[in-house]
Design a protein around this motif. Structure first.
Motif, mmCIF file in Angstrom:
data_model
loop_
_atom_site.group_PDB
_atom_site.id
_atom_site.type_symbol
_atom_site.label_atom_id
_atom_site.label_comp_id
_atom_site.label_asym_id
_atom_site.label_seq_id
_atom_site.Cartn_x
_atom_site.Cartn_y
_atom_site.Cartn_z
ATOM 1 N N LYS A 181 0.816 -1.219 0.000
ATOM 2 C CA LYS A 181 0.000 0.000 0.000
ATOM 3 C C LYS A 181 0.849 1.267 0.000
ATOM 4 O O LYS A 181 0.393 2.310 -0.435
ATOM 5 N N THR A 182 2.056 1.169 0.541
ATOM 6 C CA THR A 182 2.891 2.367 0.633
ATOM 7 C C THR A 182 4.099 2.236 -0.293
ATOM 8 O O THR A 182 4.068 2.664 -1.432
ATOM 9 N N CYS A 183 5.149 1.612 0.165
ATOM 10 C CA CYS A 183 6.391 1.557 -0.597
ATOM 11 C C CYS A 183 6.253 0.782 -1.894
ATOM 12 O O CYS A 183 6.786 1.185 -2.923
ATOM 13 N N GLY A 184 5.541 -0.331 -1.880
ATOM 14 C CA GLY A 184 5.383 -1.120 -3.097
ATOM 15 C C GLY A 184 4.697 -0.323 -4.188
ATOM 16 O O GLY A 184 5.164 -0.273 -5.328
ATOM 17 N N ALA A 185 3.591 0.323 -3.843
ATOM 18 C CA ALA A 185 2.855 1.126 -4.827
ATOM 19 C C ALA A 185 3.691 2.302 -5.310
ATOM 20 O O ALA A 185 3.717 2.613 -6.505
#
Length: 198
Positions: A181-185
């Motif tokens: 939801k944060t770093c991956g996106a």
């Protein structure tokens, strides 16, 4: 800066102060109260004793925010950094420092909060939680992780500016981000932009 830009910046700043619990063990959610560890200026989410009290409630470790002193906040930050360093040693398959182990063991030796089942048996609430009790729960979670097979699945987020720790519970063992939801996106968006701009 326009008024709208000011509002957007303020909204981003407010969101930055939010604690992160998605995809994280309790001990690593606590370590994540210092954000952006890979940058020159990490973001401190535990800036005041009240922030620690809020984390205790939002983590589910206390039903009400305990009164926190400045000294308890400093103790919490020391424990947090010991957890981060131990997590990094797990990720790098090397032994942790004895001082960090001692700090975690000392915190874990304190009595924890007491679980209380709701009247309909659908929820558990933790009662009697002062700061030491919550920190004991956090320290015990790290100890449980170190004693489990999951210790070999501890990784640092693949986002170099993040520095958050996570346990890769995926079947393939190929997870790269603390959270999609944060770093991956974020990093997927950057990779897509770079690809389309070529």
């Amino acid at each position: 800066m326009s008024e709208e830009e000011g509002r957007q910046r303020e909204a981003r700043q407010r969101a930055k102060t939010d604690f992160r619990f998605d995809d994280a063990r309790l001990c690593f959610a606590f370590a994540g109260t210092l954000a952006d560890r890979g940058t020159a200026e990490p973001f401190e989410r535990l800036g005041r004793p009240e922030d620690l009290g809020r984390w205790c409630v939002e983590s589910g470790c206390a039903a009400e925010a305990p009164d926190c002193t400045s000294e308890e906040l400093m103790q919490a930050v020391r424990l947090r950094e010991a957890i981060q360093r131990i997590g990094q040693t797990l990720a790098e398959s090397r032994p942790p420092a004895l001082e960090d182990i001692t700090l975690v063991n000392t915190a874990a030796a304190k009595p924890t909060s007491v679980p209380e089942l709701s009247a309909d048996a659908t929820a558990v609430h933790w009662t009697g939680g002062n700061v030491a009790a919550v920190l004991s729960m956090v320290a015990r979670d790290l100890i449980a992780l170190c004693a489990s097979e999951q210790r070999s699945r501890v990784h640092l987020c693949g986002n170099p500016t993040c520095g958050a720790l996570f346990v890769d519970t995926s079947r393939a063992g190929a997870r790269r981000w603390c959270s999609m939801k944060t770093c991956g996106a974020l990093l997927k968006k950057r990779a897509y932009r770079a690809k389309t701009q070529k």
